[in-house]
Enzyme design. Structure first.
Site, PDB file in Angstrom:
ATOM      1  CE  LYS A 162     -12.259  -8.246   8.645  1.00 31.79           C
ATOM      2  NZ  LYS A 162     -12.980  -9.238   7.900  1.00 31.79           N
ATOM      3  CG  HIS A 192     -12.875  -1.548   9.594  1.00 31.15           C
ATOM      4  ND1 HIS A 192     -13.053  -2.776   8.959  1.00 31.15           N
ATOM      5  CD2 HIS A 192     -14.014  -1.342  10.102  1.00 31.15           C
ATOM      6  CE1 HIS A 192     -14.224  -3.253   9.126  1.00 31.15           C
ATOM      7  NE2 HIS A 192     -14.785  -2.355   9.680  1.00 31.15           N
ATOM      8  CE  LYS A 196     -16.237   0.428  13.025  1.00 28.56           C
ATOM      9  NZ  LYS A 196     -16.870   1.248  12.271  1.00 28.56           N
ATOM     10  CD  GLU A 230     -21.948  -7.168   9.304  1.00 30.34           C
ATOM     11  OE1 GLU A 230     -21.981  -8.330   8.999  1.00 30.34           O
ATOM     12  OE2 GLU A 230     -20.966  -6.073   8.686  1.00 30.34           O
ATOM     13  CG  ASP A 249     -16.260 -11.712   7.525  1.00 26.47           C
ATOM     14  OD1 ASP A 249     -15.272 -11.221   7.072  1.00 26.47           O
ATOM     15  OD2 ASP A 249     -17.477 -11.227   7.592  1.00 26.47           O
ATOM     16  CG  HIS A 254     -13.909  -7.071  13.257  1.00 25.36           C
ATOM     17  ND1 HIS A 254     -12.830  -6.702  12.825  1.00 25.36           N
ATOM     18  CD2 HIS A 254     -14.673  -7.236  12.007  1.00 25.36           C
ATOM     19  CE1 HIS A 254     -12.812  -6.093  11.456  1.00 25.36           C
ATOM     20  NE2 HIS A 254     -14.181  -6.509  11.152  1.00 25.36           N
ATOM     21  CE  LYS A 354     -21.841 -10.508   6.640  1.00 33.62           C
ATOM     22  NZ  LYS A 354     -21.364  -9.148   6.250  1.00 33.62           N
TER      23      LYS A 354
END
Length: 503
Positions: A162, A192, A196, A230, A249, A254, A354
């Site tokens: 991505k 990714h 998981k 995060e 993003d 996700h 963030k």
């Protein structure tokens, strides 16, 4: 231990060559090469394989091997073995060249002839991994195609990172480019998060436990919350982040993939396309937001200076390389609704950002309150039953329910019944990239994103991005680093009589 065999094709990984474009970059050094070495340590690679990295660094095979050794020794994801490294290093090769020049691909053809090992049937299996900036990807694909490296005498696959475009129109162009050079079955679009263990376990948890599947609908679930928080800033991703922002993003990929797994209907089988079909139906059922709904159901933010883990950190606009007047959002919260019978009226609240209070990715499924209050006025405020699926930093599942406090009249106390992957299986979960690389080697597309999914996800977020980007610049920064985001994100749930569970 009871096991369940899911019917599937038997397989044996055949000899292959992995060509990594961008083989000296952060992704290769920190994720891909440690994952490959860890797979090798487990004796899960064939006897004959090769890894050929292509990049602009002026390196030879031996100097590249030194770089990889240094990366593996410094990695937290692999236990270095001198004996295995001596074997592994002989499979590593490097081709120095400009990825935008024809000459590099002529030399690539020659180098492949030197390092390729045919399979038992005489096939020449090549996997291209594009660990490169998104603006370089179309150039590489076009040049691979022009030099006959996509089909023909080679059996190829291509792994694409991505972002898959920056909006619907660019995603369509990118998909058209990829499928002009490769068949869809050859294209592995990697997210990714899908590698998981806890994310993979959502399907098993839902469809192997009837106690929950019977409750998995609007009759018993009040709301679903997904938090991807995060505590770090943007590190060395300034150039990308200034162009993308948090919605492109994290939300477009996700978070929507997590919604798809939570909300999908049971697939007719465990084959890749059966599962991907059901997730695609969810994405197509997401209510598209109009401008007034974007204003009402979404919140964006940007972090200012603050304190994270007792350490003073700068605001986004003070980060190196960021414009002092940047209006790029680093936080998003919103409510999504799915227009189908199972989920009618159930809000899917999402929150990501963030420099938040702590690093955690968690899905909270909150069940309805009992219809009657049986325990008197002292229990008017009851903790709802909540199922928590924690993806990181600890991979676990917990169920919150109420019990009576011993000796106290009519007093209920909420407790959590927990399952931890690490404690139960006495081993850390495999890194996501390791699982995804192995699946690509096997030809299993289940955990990779399909073309129609990409476009359906962009259709869901494009109106949100467009609305916010076309409004006057917001009053940024509007939350302090180390907090849980703007106050408006809290009010988003409070206006409906709810609150964020993860915190």
């Amino acid at each position: 231990m009871q096991t369940c065999d899911i019917p599937g094709e038997s397989f044996q990984v055949e000899p292959f060559t992995l060509v990594i474009f961008g083989g000296t970059g952060d992704l290769s050094r920190k994720k891909l090469l440690p994952a490959l070495f860890h797979i090798y340590l487990g004796n899960e690679l064939p006897d004959h394989f090769s890894i050929l990295s292509v990049g602009g660094s002026n390196l030879e095979d031996d100097s590249y091997r030194i770089l990889v050794e240094r990366a593996l020794r410094g990695s937290d994801e692999v236990c270095f073995s001198e004996e295995k490294w001596a074997e592994f290093r002989s499979r590593l090769f490097y081709l120095s060249g400009n990825l935008e020049e024809e000459e590099t691909y002529r030399r690539l053809c020659s180098r492949l002839d030197q390092v390729l090992v045919p399979t038992r049937e005489g096939h020449r299996d090549v996997i291209y991994y594009l660990a490169i900036p998104p603006q370089t990807m179309p150039i590489v694909v076009n040049l691979l195609n022009r030099h006959g490296l996509c089909r023909g005498p080679l059996d190829t696959k291509i792994i694409v990172e991505k972002p898959f475009g920056r909006d619907l129109a660019s995603a369509v162009r990118l998909n058209r480019l990829l499928t002009s050079a490769f068949d869809e079955r050859q294209v592995y679009r990697i997210d990714h998060y899908l590698g998981k263990e806890t994310v993979q376990n959502i399907i098993f948890f839902r469809f192997s436990n009837s106690i929950f599947e019977q409750l998995w609908n609007h009759r018993y679930i009040d709301n679903v919350q997904i938090t991807v928080a995060e505590d770090m800033g943007i590190d060395n991703r300034v150039r990308f982040y200034e162009q993308a922002g948090v919605i492109r993003d994290i939300v477009q990929n996700h978070i929507l993939q997590l919604i798809g797994l939570i909300a999908m209907e049971p697939p007719v089988g465990f084959e890749a396309d059966f599962i991907r079909d059901e997730k695609t139906k969810v994405f197509r059922s997401l209510h598209p937001m109009k401008e007034e709904q974007v204003d009402r159901f979404t919140v964006i933010g940007q972090y200012g200076p603050g304190k994270v883990q007792e350490k003073e950190v700068p605001g986004y606009r003070q980060e190196k390389g960021v414009s002092p007047g940047s209006t790029t959002p680093t936080f998003f919260a919103g409510a999504f609704y799915i227009a189908n019978w199972r989920w009618a009226g159930v809000p899917f609240y999402v929150r990501t950002g963030k420099r938040l209070a702590r690093r955690i990715t968690e899905i909270a499924i909150q069940f309805d309150q009992p219809p009657l209050r049986l325990f008197g006025r002292t229990c008017d405020v009851l903790e709802p039953n909540v199922l928590l699926l924690t993806i990181q930093p600890e991979e676990k599942i917990s169920l919150r329910f109420g019990v009576k406090v011993p000796g106290m009249p009519n007093q209920i106390y909420p407790i959590d019944m927990k399952f931890s992957y690490r404690e139960t299986f006495q081993s850390p979960p495999h890194p996501a990239y390791e699982r995804l690389i192995q699946d690509c080697l096997k030809g299993d597309l289940t955990l990779f994103v399909r073309q129609d999914q990409i476009e359906a996800m962009w259709e869901a977020v494009d109106p949100i991005i467009s609305c916010w980007e076309n409004q006057p610049p917001p009053n940024f920064p509007n939350y302090a680093a180390g907090s849980w985001g703007p106050l408006e994100a809290k009010k988003l749930l409070e206006q409906e009589g709810r609150r964020w569970i993860t915190g």
